[in-house]
Motif scaffolding. Structure first.
Motif: not given
Lengths: 300, 424
Positions: A195, A199, A267, B5, B8-9
């Motif tokens: 993640q 990010h 992911i 996602t 989840y971040l």
């Protein structure tokens, strides 16, 4: 304004704190860099920790000589682009000098030999703290590891006699000749790492993404073909669409069949998968306590 | 970043510790949490199944083997050291510090508790409140844990009796009134059978409260950190000395309390010089407001002398600055605490030495009685002491701020961490 951090920001903040403590508490630290995703994340965190200054320590790569060519290319590219100092400890040299003896047979691996080369490199350059990207969720012996892990003058880890580690007060005091291993991303999971890479948009070696590759199967593990691979006559080379969840030596790292060719897909795959990433690592399967035994001897 | 996602971040992180006496089923409970929340992988499960057979357990897979990582732990069937475990649900990510229940390992519970937001304390439904429950509760309170969840475990062995549960709950209520824990909850569970751990129990209709997992997912932790008293211990000074950043001088550290903003008037301790925050910097750009536990870099308007171990605070809200400190200490070494002994210490980013001036009393951690005549402080003992330090430390009461109220004592001969101190 909400005064709480997301889990990724909190983990990042913790890791940056640890890296800065290393620089403040030690005279001659280094970052162990394998070219795998965890050490790449550590490097990224180190960059953040000292921004806008430069990273005040070198990268150390213990090169077994059995790396994937993609890993070495990635490493060299990063070092060149970011103007870094790289120190390479060579397992081949350790073999040539008679410091270690190469394993024989089809499952021969240089994984265990790395320890000697690593300890020799630490001694030669007088590093007093080596940071690495190991995580506690990787393996059960690592679940008991400290952020600041003390090693005696022989580089050994004594798991039953570790210093208690309280709050964020890290005790890096040591006698002459002793050193520390430090693990800034101890509290990260495989998912956190992926993640975070997404990010932060961190570049990775192409091996992590799905690609077509010449492979062969041994004991249910998909191995990449390559010049160091010692194949049995019945082992057939075939083409498959694979990627790697971890990157170690070619001789001990298995691939997984996967169509995941970008971070989002990886992911999703990590979230759905039912085996640990080290499940593809032959080096951990040698015994129930394979990792603990290697760590006691000085493996990182 | 759309799609799956995104959620989840944006999760929160909850750190909790687990405590219980020997055979209370801690490891089984953790195994259950990991197993039922699907954080256990197939290959880990297979390894545990193999190991269960080897040890000779019958029938059920021994979930405790998931957490006992060291060879000697598996051989002896006990947990020796703090083990850290990780799992996540769509709501939160969790870090568990699993600490052993054996009497000689109190230091491990203190270690695990030192970073935890919450403590799960296991109580055997057959035995109720025992000495070790008292000890674990006291340590949780001493270490400033704000949320404690008592899991009354092995309910399956007392026929899921509500009466039994209510009795234990009432005993615990009486006992915990003497402690400084603000949020206390009780859950009847069976870790072995899975009642009220992740899924609601079908065997205890009389219990209307939350399951353990739901409690862990929802307990409010955002206001646990101190957002009032601004404290910034300087870790290191960043001076790139490049053409581009010729005059850059940034103080790197992690916010230990309060909220810092650009323009804030600050004092630097120990020098006492005042200045204003010129900017708060990070790799990702300027930070508007810095709060705990954020790592950042503070730049000041004036060129004053600041180095590692100094603390940046607000002008009108300063910590206690002194060389004399009263504290509770948990002793962690085979060598007893020496009255008038000298130790190295670490407090925030400051290194110093100290001398132990007085041992006031030892605490009987099972009854909480003060033992004023017994001043032999051995491994796993908790005592109230006073120390004098070589330089002033900038402290807050531990119960007000864990970062600026904690201290470790180090044996200067062996470099071992021998004591954990909480400033009063």
């Amino acid at each position: 304004m909400k005064y709480n951090l997301t889990h990724l920001k909190e983990l990042e903040s913790e890791a940056i704190f640890v890296i800065r403590e290393v620089v403040a508490q030690f005279e001659n630290p280094a970052l162990l860099f394998s070219g795998g995703k965890d050490s790449i994340v550590c490097y990224h965190l180190a960059k953040k920790a000292f921004y806008p200054g430069k990273i005040p320590f070198p990268l150390v790569h213990v090169d077994t000589g059995h790396n994937f060519p993609e890993t070495i290319a990635f490493r060299d590219n990063l070092v060149k682009n970011d103007g870094l100092e790289l120190i390479v400890g060579s397992v081949q040299e350790s073999i040539d000098q008679g410091r270690v003896v190469e394993e024989k047979g089809f499952n021969a691996s240089r994984n265990g030999l790395q320890t000697t080369t690593l300890l020799d490199t630490i001694e030669k350059h007088k590093f007093d703290a080596c940071m690495g990207g190991a995580r506690r969720d990787e393996e059960k012996a690592r679940a008991k590891e400290r952020f600041f892990s003390h090693r005696d003058e022989f580089g050994q880890w004594d798991p039953k006699n570790q210093r208690p580690e309280l709050w964020n007060l890290f005790n890096g005091m040591k006698q002459m000749g002793e050193n520390f291993r430090v693990f800034p991303i101890s509290n990260w999971t495989e998912m956190d790492v992926w993640q975070y890479i997404l990010h932060e948009n961190i570049e990775l070696p192409s091996l992590y993404f799905s690609h077509e590759r010449e492979v062969f199967i041994r004991d249910g593990v998909i191995y990449s073909d390559g010049e160091f691979m010692n194949k049995k006559p019945e082992e057939q080379i075939e083409k498959r669409v694979v990627r790697f969840r971890t990157i170690g030596d070619m001789t001990c790292t298995g691939a997984v069949e996967s169509p995941a060719d970008d971070l989002e897909k990886i992911i999703e795959e990590v979230a759905a998968t039912r085996t640990t990433e080290r499940g593809t690592r032959a080096d951990d399967k040698r015994s129930e306590a394979a990792m603990e035994d290697r760590k006691k001897q000085g493996y990182f | 970043m759309e799609n799956t996602t995104t959620g989840y971040l944006d999760m929160e992180l909850l750190r909790f510790t687990t405590a219980g006496s020997v055979d209370d089923g801690k490891s089984t409970l953790i195994g259950r949490l990991l197993y039922d929340s699907k954080a256990i992988f197939q290959d880990q499960m297979e390894a545990v199944e193999r190991a269960s057979k080897k040890i000779g357990g019958e029938g059920e897979v021994n979930l405790a083997l998931l957490t006992d990582g060291l060879r000697s732990e598996r051989e002896q069937g006990i947990t020796i050291d703090v083990a850290y475990r990780y799992f996540a649900t769509p709501k939160r990510k969790f870090i568990i510090a699993d600490t052993p229940g054996h009497i000689q390992y109190t230091r491990n519970m203190v270690t695990g508790a030192s970073t935890a937001n919450l403590a799960v304390i296991l109580v055997d439904a057959r035995n109720g409140l025992v000495e070790q429950t008292a000890r674990h509760s006291f340590i949780a309170s001493l270490l400033g844990i704000k949320h404690v969840v008592y899991c009354i475990n092995k309910m399956d062995l007392v026929d899921y009796s509500q009466e039994k549960y209510e009795q234990i709950k009432s005993d615990l209520d009486d006992f915990t009134s003497k402690l400084e824990i603000s949020d206390i909850r009780y859950i009847p569970i069976s870790a072995l059978k899975g009642d009220n751990v992740v899924d609601r129990s079908k065997n205890m209709d009389w219990y209307q409260g939350s399951t353990l997992l739901y409690t862990l997912e929802t307990v409010h932790i955002a206001s646990d950190a101190n957002h009032v008293d601004c404290r910034f211990p300087v870790q290191t000074v960043i001076r790139p000395q490049t053409t581009e950043y010729h005059d850059y001088r940034g103080y790197a550290g992690r916010v230990a309390g309060g909220i810092f903003k650009k323009g804030d008037e600050v004092t630097v301790l120990p020098s006492g010089f005042t200045s204003k925050i010129a900017r708060i910097d990070s790799y990702d750009g300027e930070i508007e407001e810095a709060f705990p536990p954020m790592s950042c870099t503070i730049l000041l308007e004036d060129d004053i002398d600041v180095s590692r171990g100094d603390m940046i605070v607000r002008v009108n809200n300063q910590p206690n600055s002194s060389q004399d400190h009263e504290m509770m200490v948990c002793w962690m070494s085979q060598r007893p605490l020496q009255l008038n002994g000298k130790y190295a210490i670490k407090h925030t980013t400051r290194d110093a030495r100290c001398i132990v001036k007085d041992i006031r009393y030892k605490v009987d951690i099972n009854t909480l009685h003060r033992l004023e005549d017994d001043k032999e402080i051995k491994m796993n003992d908790i005592a109230r002491i006073t120390i004098r330090t070589t330089v002033p430390l900038f402290t807050d009461r531990y119960q007000r701020n864990r970062q600026t109220g904690s201290i470790i004592l180090i044996d200067e001969a062996t470099n071992e961490t021998v004591g954990a101190g909480m400033i009063l």
